[in-house]
Scaffold this active site. Structure first.
Site, short mmCIF file in Angstrom:
data_model
loop_
_atom_site.label_atom_id
_atom_site.label_comp_id
_atom_site.label_asym_id
_atom_site.label_seq_id
_atom_site.Cartn_x
_atom_site.Cartn_y
_atom_site.Cartn_z
N SER A 140 -9.88 -1.16 7.37
CA SER A 140 -9.25 -0.87 6.08
C SER A 140 -8.56 -2.06 5.43
O SER A 140 -8.14 -1.96 4.28
CB SER A 140 -8.24 0.28 6.23
OG SER A 140 -8.92 1.48 6.48
N LYS A 182 0.83 -1.20 0.00
CA LYS A 182 0.00 0.00 0.00
C LYS A 182 0.87 1.25 0.00
O LYS A 182 1.93 1.28 0.63
CB LYS A 182 -0.90 -0.05 1.24
CG LYS A 182 -1.98 1.01 1.34
CD LYS A 182 -2.84 0.74 2.57
CE LYS A 182 -3.93 1.77 2.78
NZ LYS A 182 -4.74 1.47 3.99
N SER A 201 -9.65 1.29 3.42
CA SER A 201 -8.88 2.16 2.54
C SER A 201 -7.82 1.42 1.73
O SER A 201 -7.22 2.00 0.83
CB SER A 201 -8.19 3.26 3.36
OG SER A 201 -7.21 2.72 4.22
#
Length: 475
Positions: A187, A81, A163
């Site tokens: 997330s 990420k 997310s």
């Protein structure tokens, strides 16, 4: 190499045995990125490709040919990420244009461990900007730098989750066999369930937080997202461990690598799984049908499935909002001096000056955090809120209901129980449970007490192997 179905374990074994080169495996995944990230279906799960990925793959091949295997991920491509520092040519921006050009001087501890185990970081995954802490109405998967990530199971139709949207969509779309996401509250679990993946949100402190653009010290953690429980456990065996520079990891008793990998059928036989009734409210009918079938499957596998009461507390943002300015300012104090932002107030000012590009959905959450930042965490309201969160999520929440019913774990649909586990710092794992009639993925999430990560993997593995629900998206 089937990029839509291949697992980390299969890639690693094939590379180790010389059946395929790391170069070929990485190249095949790069081809899939080229076909469908910006072009093709436009999934936009990858915000940046590592320009040295093929060179790294060739280096892993040379090492293997000379008899050197770095570890269990030798030559395997992995996405991380874009809020994890990578000390290479790639940027670390949390999806924000304000941080464009920021290249970390040092790998995040998670990334360091991946590289030490032989992984090739093939690219950075898009995310909901600033890990979904910028705006109160930003869609999952959108960042001003990376654009809108789409769900491969229904691009533009199904929510991609957030997310860690790019981490989830990227693995589902065949851009890598696994990815690293981060979670503050939901997330990892949200995009994993939305993209028919296994996602593991570890106990806080099981994985180092160092080198991750933060939201809140009390809840942030990284974790694996993969196609199988075995792969998620394998990645955990690599990234979990002590970091003398992260106090949350100190004194933790980590499972041995063999414990993570000791996954066998039969774990659900005699297990006691609680289903908090308050968390069944509001579930869409089609998803509820999939979840009810999953509970029946747990029973068929020998588990006692027990209705239980777990208060559905409305945990607020008070603690996160209070901790965010201090956490972010500490991170931004370390970035390159020539960057225009070195504090939360700097980022807000830069966003305002470039609102046409940077503030499509505003920055209301930033504004709230900045308005409260003058308290510097010394406000009694913050201290009381933090202690209340821990008490209500642990002693009066998860631990209370587990003890009252002698439960091994709690079961939720998708990520519905993420907030209470996040406040407690307790682990959760989501595993594919099937699909609605429209083809929307639905996940079964199991949550346990502190350091029950391995036990959750064992329970999820038994369910996964018996049901084999996951299927790749049609691409």
């Amino acid at each position: 190499m089937d990029v839509m179905r291949g697992t980390v374990a299969e890639c690693a074994t094939a590379i180790r045995q010389g059946d395929v080169s790391s170069f070929d495996v990485v190249a095949r995944h790069l081809e899939q990125i080229a076909a469908h990230n910006v072009d093709g279906l436009g999934i936009r799960a990858v915000i940046e490709v590592n320009p040295e990925a093929l060179l790294e793959a060739e280096a892993r091949d040379r090492e293997r040919q000379s008899g050197l295997l770095r570890g269990p991920l030798h030559g395997v491509p992995v996405l991380v990420k874009d809020n994890l520092d990578t000390a290479d040519a790639m940027q670390t921006t949390a999806g924000s244009l304000a941080l464009e050009g920021h290249r970390a001087r040092e790998d995040a501890e998670v990334v360091r461990r991946l590289r030490a185990a032989g992984a090739v970081i093939v690219g950075k995954a898009n995310l909901t900007e600033w890990a979904n802490f910028l705006s109160d109405h930003m869609p999952n998967g959108y960042s001003s730098r990376g654009g809108q990530t789409l769900n491969p199971y229904g691009p533009g139709q199904f929510d991609v989750g957030g997310s860690s949207s790019g981490s989830g969509a990227g693995v589902a779309a065949g851009f890598a066999p696994a990815a690293i996401g981060t979670e503050t509250s939901g997330s990892i679990l949200s995009p994993a369930s939305a993209n028919s993946l296994v996602g593991l949100k570890p106990t806080l402190g099981m994985v180092s937080r160092r080198g991750i653009i933060p939201i809140a010290m009390s809840q942030d953690t990284a974790g694996p997202m993969a196609r199988t429980v075995g792969d998620a456990a394998l990645l955990m065996s690599v990234i979990a461990g002590p970091d003398p520079r992260d106090v949350a990891t100190q004194g933790v008793r980590w499972p041995a690598r063999e414990d993570w990998l000791a996954l066998r059928r039969g774990a659900l036989q005699g297990a006691r799984i609680g289903v908090p009734q308050a968390y069944l409210e509001g579930i869409p009918d089609d998803e509820r049908r999939v979840f009810d079938r999953a509970l029946s499957e747990l029973r068929e596998l020998g588990a006692d499935v027990i209705a239980c009461d777990l208060p559905k507390r409305e945990f607020d943002f008070d603690v996160l909002v209070a901790e965010f300015p201090a956490a972010l300012n500490a991170y931004l104090a370390t970035v390159e001096p020539w960057l225009p932002v070195h504090s939360l107030s700097d980022v807000m000012a830069w966003n305002a000056q470039h609102a046409d590009r940077a503030l499509r959905y505003g920055q209301a959450v930033f504004e709230r955090a900045q308005a409260q930042s003058h308290h510097h965490l010394a406000d009694g309201a913050y201290i009381r809120a933090r202690l209340r969160d821990l008490r209500e999520s642990r002693q009066e929440g998860i631990d209370a209901v587990l003890a009252a019913h002698r439960l091994d774990a709690l079961a939720f649909v998708n990520y519905y129980g993420c907030a209470i586990a996040a406040k407690a710092g307790y682990p959760s794992i989501t595993v594919p449970a099937g699909y609605t009639e429209e083809g929307k993925p639905v996940g079964l999430t199991l949550t346990g007490t502190a350091y029950s990560d391995v036990r959750l993997c064992q329970l999820a593995y038994d369910y996964e192997q018996a049901t084999n629900h996951r299927r790749p998206p049609a691409m």
